[in-house]
Write a protein that holds these residues in place. Structure first.
Motif: not given
Length: 977
Positions: A348-355, A359-360
């Motif tokens: 899952n490339v929606r990892g919890s990072t600055r972007a 962490g949605i």
């Protein structure tokens, strides 16, 4: 030569049928006779080429002629969702090609692959998709079908396929259906799709990405061009890539090349491309969605080292395997996939990072998986493994920080779930258990999967695929609400399939998931059930006998039987009937359900018609059908159905649900033997010879001899071949005064043999009457016969002439028990003993009476006019006629006054006169003898009874004359006075 050739075919058929036992004795079966052979000998030379042309038009059960153009029959499974970085081509499908177009033995014996383009089949595909539409790559064949003639282990090809990491396809099975073969194909290949795109590609669920795949059959070198039209895309160069291929101008053989993915595009089932990264940040973050790793090369490490998880061939089992990455993996028996053959890992490339600082929808560390399979071409859960989708939790690492799918190979190899028991360092393995934690029936203890058991227990088709669906949460474990059909399909009811689900929901849920693993075990396209021929219209209205035959006088019989109706009345199953072409006989054993059902369409025979399989509650198969052979569908030079010939029929079912017209295997073979009426026996050839008494009694073992000739239409072969039988001849008789016929003899089967030489003598005994009929073959189809009828069968004479008259009758009975008109002859049968009684025997007269016996021992006077012959002493003879009440008398000739005389009825009128009025002879009495007697003197005096009447008359006349003379003298004397 044609007639001899056809005769050879008939003899071969006879031998085949003869080998089946004694059915011909138990149940008569007719066969092709000399008449048919002679007819064919005249007509066959008129044009065998015409037969070939007409037959091609007749056998249009699917098409009039098979198309060489390959066609996608069905897509079984493919990775319809692709990650732009981990982009791999994985497909399982069924390809229709012309029968015998592809030969699996074409591969190189050492490598097992097609290295020279000899296999008449390859695929080329759009390697870069829409990023470079003219860049195509070739996929070659790798053989996984075991050969009995090979010295390799049966699993050697399957093992090479499990180890594959290059661009190859394999063919699991070749399923023949009429004019076509259906190839079960798996493809493994690399892709290099675009890594960046416009914003539409970053929407949840990705964007449509067409990938054209062309199938090429036949000769490969000249089928396609590369770089420019006319420049061959040759195999000899070893170049598998063509960077400038234009399908519109560079397909040189359009009749044998087709785009097999065009149907997917038309049905909205294109590939979907998921981008390897997200676009934007925070609330504007746009991502395609979670991605299930497809696997490539050794990422992750599986059994065999590479891509064992796709299109696994389990038919032959596998050897042991061991590597540093996997450890030891035990080999398996046929039907079982080894442990660590399959995997699942979600990215899952929606990892919890600055972007994505909150962490949605960042965590996809749980997922569902389920093995599904085809049953009668419909998707069902594999009940012995995963009857319901299984939830797997605990995928690592967690929390998720991934923002791209690149450089994740090591992570995937470390944390993937495999078909293994749960490991201490990786609890998210795929090990199917029941609610009590016990392994499911198809789940082996070491993690292996027994597809053979799963198939057998559930009667599955043999194709299995594993589908997985993501479960996504926010980083804090709360529910993810972004595009649930993509991130949490379970929230939309899109996870798993269950028994009883309708087909549209099943397709929807499978499409919502990702297909990552697949396997085959003896897969077969489910054909319609074979129909059955149960009846061919015949005179007795009877079903086929034990040999599958009937005898009929109808040249246009209705053939009927049973069938299995379609599950969808709107798309019915159709029964197609074929009549055998004698020049290309029906191949035997076609009901054995082998994949070599049809070696050549010629052996199907002539198309006679097709009809819908109708529901019939009385049928064991649930349906029934009937088609009439109108006897008008047989093209020249076939003479059509003729009497004294036969026709064999078989049928199959063509289904319509799939749209491809799959055929069943052929039905049983039903044979109709066409029989006409028999020849009427020739009464002019009949004769009856009656014995008569000799010296007062019948000679021992006297018989009435009845003779004639028979020319049956139907004759048999001495071998009993073809189960055929000959006609029967029945002989009977009756006394004129009675109405019932008495059977004398009936010939059994194989009496009239066509292949014995003229002059051959034989005899048959009637088991009921005990009488023996002697026969001698006097011509090709003519026999003379003799029947000896014991004299004691003629014992009802009561003195009336009518009771001595008999009719002798002969009939021919054809194999369907139709009798010819009878032929008969009437004869007097007089074997009645006659006897003489002497009442006077002196030198003046011999006399007596003649009698004959009736009703056994009762005497009645002999027939008036019968001659009695008297032999006088010295040898002379006299014949006298019997008068009233049987009396007769004779006067001894002059000079015979002593010695012995004899009297005898030499021949009475038993035979009667012939046509010319000539006496034919009759019965003879015993001879009666006596000495002539001379009566005493007083007996010789007048009026003593000794003299003959003529002497007395003479003496009386002399006396009267003397009296008259004396009276005259007296009158003269008186007148003188």
């Amino acid at each position: 030569m044609i007639s001899l050739w056809f005769g050879g075919i008939v003899l071969k058929r006879l031998q085949e049928r003869g080998a089946k036992g004694s059915q011909g004795v138990n149940r008569p079966i007719i066969a092709v006779l000399v008449t048919l052979l002679a007819t064919l000998a005249m007509v066959v030379p008129l044009g065998l080429s015409a037969l070939s042309a007409n037959q091609a038009n007749a056998i249009d059960g699917q098409d009039e002629t098979a198309s060489r153009k390959p066609k996608l029959y069905r897509m079984l499974g493919y990775n319809n969702k692709l990650d732009s970085y981990q982009d791999e081509l994985r497909m399982d499908f069924i390809l229709r090609v012309k029968h015998n177009e592809f030969d699996p033995s074409c591969a190189d014996a050492t490598s097992g692959a097609d290295t020279k383009g000899n296999c008449n089949l390859a695929f080329v595909y759009q390697y870069k998709g829409s990023d470079d539409t003219s860049f195509y790559r070739r996929i070659k064949y790798l053989n996984t079908i075991a050969s009995a003639s090979s010295s390799d282990q049966p699993w050697s090809g399957a093992y090479k396929w499990a180890q594959n990491k290059d661009e190859y396809f394999t063919v699991h099975t070749i399923i023949n259906s009429g004019l076509y073969d259906y190839l079960t194909v798996s493809i493994e290949g690399d892709l290099a799709l675009k890594n960046s795109a416009d914003a539409s590609y970053y929407q949840p669920g990705g964007a449509s990405e067409p990938v054209n795949i062309y199938a090429v059959v036949g000769k490969q070198d000249d089928a396609l061009s590369c770089l420019r039209p006319g420049s061959p895309w040759s195999w000899s160069t070893g170049i598998d890539n063509c960077r400038n291929f234009n399908p519109d101008t560079m397909i040189n053989a359009p009749d044998r090349v087709s785009n097999i993915t065009s149907a997917l595009t038309a049905n909205g089932k294109n590939f979907t491309l998921y981008m390897q990264e997200c676009l934007g940040t925070g609330a504007d973050l746009q991502c395609s969605g979670p991605y299930s790793w497809v696997g490539w090369n050794s990422n992750p490490n599986l059994y065999g080292g590479n891509q064992a998880n796709w299109g696994m061939v389990t038919d032959y089992g596998f050897p042991d395997y061991k590597s540093t990455a996997t450890g030891a993996i035990a080999g398996t028996a046929p039907g079982t996939a080894p442990a660590r053959s399959f995997f699942v890992y979600w990215l899952n490339v929606r990892g919890s990072t600055r972007a994505n600082p909150d962490g949605i929808c960042s965590e996809t560390n749980s997922y569902y998986y389920q093995w599904v399979a085809l049953k009668d071409s419909e998707w069902v859960p594999v009940d012995e493994l995963t009857p319901e989708p299984v939830l797997v939790t605990g995928q690592q690492p967690s929390p998720n920080t991934a923002t791209t799918t690149t450089s994740k190979a090591a992570q995937v190899s470390k944390y993937s779930a495999f078909n293994l028991p749960k490991q201490p360092d990786n609890p998210n393995e795929m090990f199917a258990t029941d609610k009590d934690g016990n392994p499911m029936p198809a789940q082996k203890a070491d993690g292996g999967i027994d597809f053979k058991e799963a198939k057998a227990k559930q009667d599955l088709d043999g194709y299995f695929k594993m589908v997985t669906w993501p479960v996504t949460t926010n980083r804090d474990g709360s529910a993810c609400t972004v595009s649930p059909e993509v991130y949490n399909p379970d929230q939309k009811g899109l996870v798993g399939i269950r028994d009883g689900m309708n087909s549209s929901d099943i397709e929807r849920n499978i499409s919502a998931g990702w297909t990552i693993n697949s396997a085959f075990y003896k897969y077969d396209v489910p054909r319609p059930d074979d129909p059955t021929i149960t009846k061919i219209e015949n005179d007795a209205d009877s079903a086929l006998d034990a040999s599958g035959s009937v005898y009929t006088s109808k040249l246009d019989p209705v053939v009927s039987g049973e069938c299995t109706p379609s599950k969808d009345p709107a798309r019915p199953n159709k029964v197609v009937l074929y009549g055998e072409d004698p020049a290309n006989p029906i191949a035997e054993g076609q009901g054995a359900n082998g994949d070599d059902l049809v070696k050549a369409a010629d052996t199907w025979g002539f198309w006679l018609g097709e009809v819908e399989c109708k529901v019939d509650p009385k049928s064991k198969q649930g349906g029934s059908w009937q088609i009439q052979d109108t006897n008008k569908q047989y093209p020249s030079p076939d003479p059509g159905n003729k009497y004294s010939g036969y026709r064999r029929y078989h049928a199959w079912v063509i289904e319509s649900i799939s749209g491809f017209g799959l055929t069943s295997y052929f039905s049983n073979i039903g044979t109709a033997y066409f029989v006409s009426g028999e020849n009427v026996p020739d009464a002019s050839k009949f004769s009856v010879t009656v014995p008569h008494t000799v010296n007062g009694s019948l000679p021992a073992d006297s018989v009435v001899v009845f003779k004639g000739e028979a020319s049956p239409v139907y004759t048999a072969w001495s071998s009993g071949a073809l189960g055929m039988t000959d006609s029967r001849m029945t002989v009977s008789m009756k006394q004129k005064t009675v109405s019932d016929w008495t059977p004398l003899a009936t010939t059994p089967a194989n009496t009239f043999l066509r292949d014995v030489a003229a002059g051959t003598a034989s005899s048959v005994k009637d088991s009921a009457t005990g009488l023996t009929l002697g026969l001698t073959k006097i011509a090709a189809s003519t026999w003379s016969w003799t029947l000896n009828i014991p004299a004691d069968k003629f014992s009802s004479y009561n003195g009336s002439d009518e009771t001595q008259m008999y009719d002798f009758r002969v009939e021919m009975v054809n194999p369907v028990n139709i009798r010819s008109a009878p032929a008969s002859i009437e004869r007097k049968v007089d074997m009645t003993p006659t006897t003489l009684v002497l009442e006077r025997y002196d030198v003046f007269q011999v006399a007596g009476k003649a009698y004959k016996y009736v009703d056994g021992d009762r005497k009645v006077p002999e027939t008036k006019g019968t001659l009695v012959h008297i032999t006088w002493p010295g040898g002379s003879g006299t014949d006298v006629v019997v008068g009233d009440e049987g009396s007769w008398q004779a006067t001894p000739p002059e000079g015979i006054n002593q010695g012995e005389f004899s009297a005898q009825v030499l021949s009475d009128d038993a035979e009667g006169p012939d046509a010319q009025g000539r006496f034919q002879g009759g019965n003879q009495s015993a001879s009666v003898s006596h000495e002539l007697e001379f009566r005493p003197s007083n007996s010789a005096l007048p009026l003593t009874g000794g003299w003959p009447l003529s002497v007395l008359k003479m003496m009386l006349l002399m006396a009267l004359g003397l009296v008259g003379f004396v009276a005259c003298l007296r009158n003269r004397q008186e007148s003188r006075h």
